[in-house]
Design an enzyme around this catalytic site. Structure first.
Site, mmCIF file in Angstrom:
data_model
loop_
_atom_site.group_PDB
_atom_site.id
_atom_site.type_symbol
_atom_site.label_atom_id
_atom_site.label_comp_id
_atom_site.label_asym_id
_atom_site.label_seq_id
_atom_site.Cartn_x
_atom_site.Cartn_y
_atom_site.Cartn_z
ATOM 1 N N GLU A 79 0.766 -1.327 -0.129
ATOM 2 C CA GLU A 79 -0.099 -0.008 -0.045
ATOM 3 C C GLU A 79 0.849 1.250 0.056
ATOM 4 O O GLU A 79 1.653 1.544 0.744
ATOM 5 C CB GLU A 79 -1.085 0.201 1.121
ATOM 6 C CG GLU A 79 -1.801 1.364 1.297
ATOM 7 C CD GLU A 79 -2.606 1.157 2.149
ATOM 8 O OE1 GLU A 79 -3.643 2.159 2.587
ATOM 9 O OE2 GLU A 79 -3.074 0.037 2.963
ATOM 10 N N LYS A 257 -7.824 -0.048 11.523
ATOM 11 C CA LYS A 257 -7.161 -0.509 10.321
ATOM 12 C C LYS A 257 -5.946 0.511 10.020
ATOM 13 O O LYS A 257 -4.726 -0.099 9.766
ATOM 14 C CB LYS A 257 -8.039 -0.386 9.191
ATOM 15 C CG LYS A 257 -7.547 -0.832 7.657
ATOM 16 C CD LYS A 257 -6.934 0.212 6.792
ATOM 17 C CE LYS A 257 -6.516 -0.588 5.615
ATOM 18 N NZ LYS A 257 -5.855 0.304 4.810
ATOM 19 N N ASP A 273 3.440 -14.027 12.258
ATOM 20 C CA ASP A 273 2.061 -14.327 11.936
ATOM 21 C C ASP A 273 1.156 -12.924 11.921
ATOM 22 O O ASP A 273 0.705 -12.870 13.010
ATOM 23 C CB ASP A 273 1.595 -15.647 12.657
ATOM 24 C CG ASP A 273 0.448 -16.338 12.370
ATOM 25 O OD1 ASP A 273 -0.395 -15.523 11.518
ATOM 26 O OD2 ASP A 273 0.053 -17.084 12.909
ATOM 27 N N HIS A 371 -1.994 10.335 0.047
ATOM 28 C CA HIS A 371 -2.143 8.900 -0.299
ATOM 29 C C HIS A 371 -2.020 8.920 -2.101
ATOM 30 O O HIS A 371 -1.366 8.041 -2.633
ATOM 31 C CB HIS A 371 -3.443 8.205 0.105
ATOM 32 C CG HIS A 371 -3.722 6.892 -0.387
ATOM 33 N ND1 HIS A 371 -2.777 5.823 0.532
ATOM 34 C CD2 HIS A 371 -4.273 6.243 -1.215
ATOM 35 C CE1 HIS A 371 -3.223 4.671 -0.212
ATOM 36 N NE2 HIS A 371 -4.250 5.010 -1.277
#
Length: 418
Positions: A79, A257, A273, A371
């Site tokens: 991202e 998030k 993990d 972004h």
């Protein structure tokens, strides 16, 4: 070498690699691993039905000072803006001491589900009567861990009321030290299950680690310069955005998030993990019975923004991909990590500043401005731009403030003379 390097993002890839390699004393083989990843032979040894491998960009977040130590933090993510955002937000805390962390330890839970018990309260009492025997049996399965000071430290027994019956669930409380611990805990839980059945006259079904690692909590705190964030108005907006997330699960999901953008990227880079960490984090966010923010934001007397993050972080530096994947091994070397708790502290620090970066963007120019500026590179490549044309396409898209793919395609074709 300081992690605060002005214009680090302006360096070429080769210059960045050279700088990190010198700072971390990477060997030529380790530098090569950063570029080449893993072989098909190694991939085939790691997972099943291998046909290839997928590459994810690996970057380093700069400007981090954690518990007084300068550190570059490797992050693996596809991202755009995630690594840049972490580096930029870390700058605002750097001169004020950086990020400080604490940990509750390296203890995990293993659960053993026992069914078909007529007298669950009596069964619970019997298990406690045999606690020492249970602990001794489990620790005999991993003498190396015990020698390092780990192993089963306690036993808990929970009675879980379901629609059909009251289940007896035994929790093995295991100090896994520098390992994440899944293999050790699961082996112990499976091994001791026949003993549990004999004690309770019940039937054991599930025997598995819990990813809600509530005895492996990491806390991160940082003071951030309000001036560097854009002023008191933006700082107050950030506090308001946090209060919104802490009160509304729809906002909290996206808020958290933003935290996990940083944490997952750092966890993946270290060979740990990601699914276990994400499951534990989101479960912990709902521990009050309502899904809430993992972070808090407030203004102190000096007028600076103070943020804290608290979440379970079950990561290790031994076992699994941390010792088999060459890039993960190089990432741990870059951070000069000496323990699982130290690794967790760096990952938590990334999560805190990543959340700040998201809130700062939302509270000022909006999330899309920065972004999309970075995403424009992806769009340019999709449109067929190569070499220096990529930067020229991005620059024109930024000047026009138009990041639609069809416009980027037009710009690309124009600059290529088509």
């Amino acid at each position: 070498m300081t992690s605060r390097i002005k214009g680090f993002y302006l360096l070429s890839v080769e210059e960045r690699v050279k700088l990190i390699a010198e700072k971390s004393k990477l060997t030529n083989e380790e530098v090569e691993a950063l570029n080449s990843g893993i072989s098909l032979e190694l991939a085939d040894a790691m997972v099943e039905n291998v046909i290839g491998h997928i590459s994810i960009p690996l970057g380093v977040a700069a400007n981090f000072k954690v518990n007084g130590k300068e550190v570059f933090i490797p992050m693996a993510t596809e991202e755009p803006s995630v690594i840049a955002a972490a580096s930029n937000a870390a700058r605002a805390a750097y001169e004020l001491g950086g990020i400080f962390t604490s940990s509750s330890g390296t203890v995990m839970r293993g659960q053993i589900q026992v069914l078909n018990i007529d007298d669950p309260h009596a069964a619970r009492a019997k298990i406690f009567e045999h606690k020492d025997e249970i602990i001794e049996h489990c620790n005999a399965k991993d003498p190396t861990l015990v020698k390092l000071g780990g192993g089963v430290k306690d036993v808990e027994v929970h009675l879980i009321d379901t629609a059909k019956e009251t289940m007896v669930v035994v929790h093995l409380i295991v100090d896994t030290k520098d390992a994440m611990g899944a293999n050790a805990v699961n082996t112990m839980a499976e091994s001791v299950s026949p003993l549990i059945e004999r004690i309770t006259n019940g039937r054991v079904v599930l025997r598995i680690i819990s990813n809600l690692a509530d005895k492996r909590i990491v806390r991160a705190r940082g003071e951030f310069s309000t001036e560097m964030l854009g002023g008191i108005a933006i700082a107050k907006n950030i506090v308001s955005a946090y209060e919104f997330a802490d009160s509304d699960p729809y906002r909290a999901a996206t808020h958290n998030k933003g935290v996990m953008n940083g944490i997952t990227a750092a966890v993946l880079a270290s060979g740990n993990d990601t699914r276990a960490v994400e499951a534990g984090a989101h479960a912990y966010a709902a521990r009050s019975g309502r899904y809430r923010s993992l972070t808090t934001w407030e203004l102190n007397k000096a007028g600076n923004l103070v943020g804290t993050l608290e979440l379970p972080l079950a990561v290790g530096i031994v076992g699994g991909a941390t010792k088999t994947h060459p890039v993960a091994k190089a990432a741990l070397k870059i951070m000069d990590v000496q323990s699982a708790e130290e690794l967790a502290s760096y990952i938590a620090a990334v999560g805190l500043v990543e959340n700040l970066a998201s809130l700062r963007a939302l509270s000022a120019e909006g999330i899309q401005s920065g972004h999309m500026r970075l995403h424009a590179k992806n769009l340019a490549v999709m449109a067929g731009a190569t070499g220096d044309i990529i930067d020229r396409v991005v620059q024109q898209a930024v000047e026009e403030k138009d990041f639609r793919y069809d416009r980027v395609l037009e710009i690309t074709n124009s600059l290529r003379g088509e």
